[in-house]
Design a protein around this motif. Structure first.
Motif, PDB file in Angstrom:
ATOM      1  N   GLY A 327       0.833  -1.197   0.000  1.00  0.00           N
ATOM      2  CA  GLY A 327       0.000   0.000   0.000  1.00  0.00           C
ATOM      3  C   GLY A 327       0.867   1.246   0.000  1.00  0.00           C
ATOM      4  O   GLY A 327       1.944   1.239  -0.607  1.00  0.00           O
ATOM      5  N   PRO A 328       0.493   2.330   0.638  1.00  0.00           N
ATOM      6  CA  PRO A 328      -0.751   2.452   1.418  1.00  0.00           C
ATOM      7  C   PRO A 328      -1.957   2.684   0.517  1.00  0.00           C
ATOM      8  O   PRO A 328      -1.815   3.106  -0.617  1.00  0.00           O
ATOM      9  N   PHE A 329      -3.133   2.380   1.045  1.00  0.00           N
ATOM     10  CA  PHE A 329      -4.366   2.597   0.307  1.00  0.00           C
ATOM     11  C   PHE A 329      -5.183   3.666   1.025  1.00  0.00           C
ATOM     12  O   PHE A 329      -5.434   3.571   2.219  1.00  0.00           O
ATOM     13  N   ALA A 330      -5.587   4.676   0.246  1.00  0.00           N
ATOM     14  CA  ALA A 330      -6.386   5.750   0.845  1.00  0.00           C
ATOM     15  C   ALA A 330      -7.782   5.238   1.199  1.00  0.00           C
ATOM     16  O   ALA A 330      -8.380   5.662   2.184  1.00  0.00           O
ATOM     17  N   GLU A 331      -8.289   4.318   0.369  1.00  0.00           N
ATOM     18  CA  GLU A 331      -9.640   3.826   0.600  1.00  0.00           C
ATOM     19  C   GLU A 331      -9.690   2.881   1.797  1.00  0.00           C
ATOM     20  O   GLU A 331      -8.766   2.119   2.042  1.00  0.00           O
ATOM     21  N   LYS A 332     -10.782   2.932   2.518  1.00  0.00           N
ATOM     22  CA  LYS A 332     -10.986   2.048   3.655  1.00  0.00           C
ATOM     23  C   LYS A 332     -11.210   0.627   3.157  1.00  0.00           C
ATOM     24  O   LYS A 332     -11.852   0.409   2.136  1.00  0.00           O
ATOM     25  N   ASP A 333     -10.691  -0.348   3.879  1.00  0.00           N
ATOM     26  CA  ASP A 333     -10.875  -1.748   3.498  1.00  0.00           C
ATOM     27  C   ASP A 333     -12.342  -2.135   3.657  1.00  0.00           C
ATOM     28  O   ASP A 333     -13.066  -1.591   4.501  1.00  0.00           O
ATOM     29  N   PHE A 334     -12.780  -3.094   2.828  1.00  0.00           N
ATOM     30  CA  PHE A 334     -14.158  -3.546   2.891  1.00  0.00           C
ATOM     31  C   PHE A 334     -14.373  -4.460   4.101  1.00  0.00           C
ATOM     32  O   PHE A 334     -13.464  -5.171   4.528  1.00  0.00           O
ATOM     33  N   PRO A 335     -15.604  -4.495   4.622  1.00  0.00           N
ATOM     34  CA  PRO A 335     -15.927  -5.498   5.644  1.00  0.00           C
ATOM     35  C   PRO A 335     -15.784  -6.906   5.049  1.00  0.00           C
ATOM     36  O   PRO A 335     -15.965  -7.110   3.842  1.00  0.00           O
TER      37      PRO A 335
END
Length: 419
Positions: A327-335
């Motif tokens: 990453g990093p990933f700006a988007e939040k991880d999915f449930p």
């Protein structure tokens, strides 16, 4: 050996001298490359007078060849290592290369670097008899996939010398192997660091005498593209199974770009079309990651549509899990619930496509060769296009047989020999 339990990789001779003449139980997880490391390790242990045992109850020492490609696998590894913490334990594979501290938090093993195994094996160079031989052709990759921990574990591309590869293929063929599996983190990248390429290697291997076929391992579409025409030509050899493992990972160009994959959906389909134009019956396996950060319903629908258009013979589905050092990933991880739903939908749709492809083959007669003994009285055979056919007969490895396909098991067929 105590000084090796928490610090630098131990000296090769020290590790194997400590295991000399012991009964060793080995567990291997992950990809075919890891299984290749284990096969090499077993030959080194034989050289030192050790015996591999099939039951933990018989063992004087335990070796775990680890994988950490996704979060659930990492957690499984740590639970297993914790369960073995009171045993004489040795750990190798990808995990100690990137998560040594996590390992040491649950156990206190001797760490064996995969490079240590390779170094020791090059002094031994024997192979075990059997129907399948795993031949490692390179380590590391040229990719920059944003989700991948393996590239950090295995490093940049390091292709192995051609003569070393040919020597191992010869050894396996002489030992009775029919299926030669070429493996690497990215098989199609082979030779880019040596001034050569995979098609040249395939042509050279195909010239070796003997009764065998080559299965080409996992290839990144990004490294197939520069050698596509030559690779299609090289696969014309009867020595090579008409089979591709070509992970696409997503049907959305937007997600592929965020993944850092280095190709578009159209380019993936162009590769598939080039091979199918030349070899209409070719079997194509692919991989998808679902629930990648930012994957919309439209992105996911594009993955479903890609399966419908290309109709792979096998689809491997992985739920995205955030890995250390990626990453990093700006988007939040999915449930997890979203990733599970998408995984189920993708798998179910892929299986529908298997039925569409396989149904017309039931009742037809195919030529295949036995590659593996599954159990007494049962063998696995492969067609030239690598379709698996289970035959309820005790046939020898390498036996050519005509088979009537009787039942579709989605991932393989049940068949009866023509009498």
């Amino acid at each position: 050996m105590e000084e090796n339990r928490s610090g630098d990789p131990p000296d090769t001779m020290d590790v194997f001298a400590a295991l000399a003449k012991k009964r060793v139980y080995i567990e291997t997880y992950g990809c075919s490359y890891n299984f290749g490391d284990t096969a090499n390790l077993v030959e080194v242990l034989k050289y030192y007078g050790s015996t591999r045992v099939e039951s933990p109850d018989e063992a004087d020492a335990f070796i775990v060849n680890t994988c950490t490609v996704v979060g659930p696998t990492e957690r499984r590894m740590l639970r297993r290592l914790s369960a073995l913490q009171e045993k004489p334990l040795y750990v190798t594979g990808c995990m100690p290369l990137v998560q040594r501290e996590a390992i040491l938090s649950v156990c206190n093993p001797v760490i064996i670097s995969p490079d240590t195994i390779r170094e020791a094996y090059l002094r031994v160079r024997t192979v075990a008899p059997g129907g399948t031989g795993v031949v490692q052709i390179a380590q590391g990759c040229l990719g920059h996939c944003t989700y991948c921990i393996t590239r950090r574990a295995r490093g940049p591309l390091a292709s192995f010398p051609k003569e070393e590869i040919l020597e191992k293929v010869r050894a396996f063929v002489d030992a009775g192997a029919y299926e030669i599996q070429l493996t690497a983190q990215d098989v199609s990248a082979y030779g880019r660091d040596l001034g050569t390429d995979l098609p040249a290697l395939l042509s050279t291997i195909s010239d070796l005498p003997g009764n065998y076929r080559i299965r080409i391992g996992m290839m990144n579409p990004a490294t197939v593209l520069p050698v596509l025409d030559e690779l299609v030509d090289a696969c014309a050899s009867d020595r090579i199974f008409r089979f591709l493992h070509l992970p696409v990972q997503s049907g959305s160009d937007r997600i592929l770009e965020q993944m850092g994959r280095g190709y578009t959906v159209q380019e993936f389909e162009e590769i598939v079309a080039a091979f199918r134009s030349r070899y209409p019956d070719i079997s194509i396996a692919t991989d998808f990651i679902v629930g990648f950060p930012g994957e919309t319903e439209d992105d996911f629908s594009r993955s479903l549509a890609l399966i419908g258009r290309t109709k792979p013979a096998k689809v491997n589905v992985t739920r995205h899990s955030k890995r250390p050092f990626t990453g990093p990933f700006a988007e939040k991880d999915f449930p997890d619930s979203v990733k599970k739903d998408r995984s189920r939908l993708l798998n179910a749709y892929a299986e529908e496509q298997y039925s569409v492809t396989n149904r017309p083959l039931i009742g037809t007669t195919v030529s295949c060769v036995v590659t593996e003994k599954l159990r007494p009285g049962s063998v696995m055979a492969r067609t030239a296009a690598y379709q698996g056919v289970v035959i309820q007969n005790d046939l020898p490895i390498g036996a050519a047989v005509e088979v009537i396909l009787k039942k579709d098991r989605k991932y393989f067929f049940m068949g009866d020999p023509v009498t």
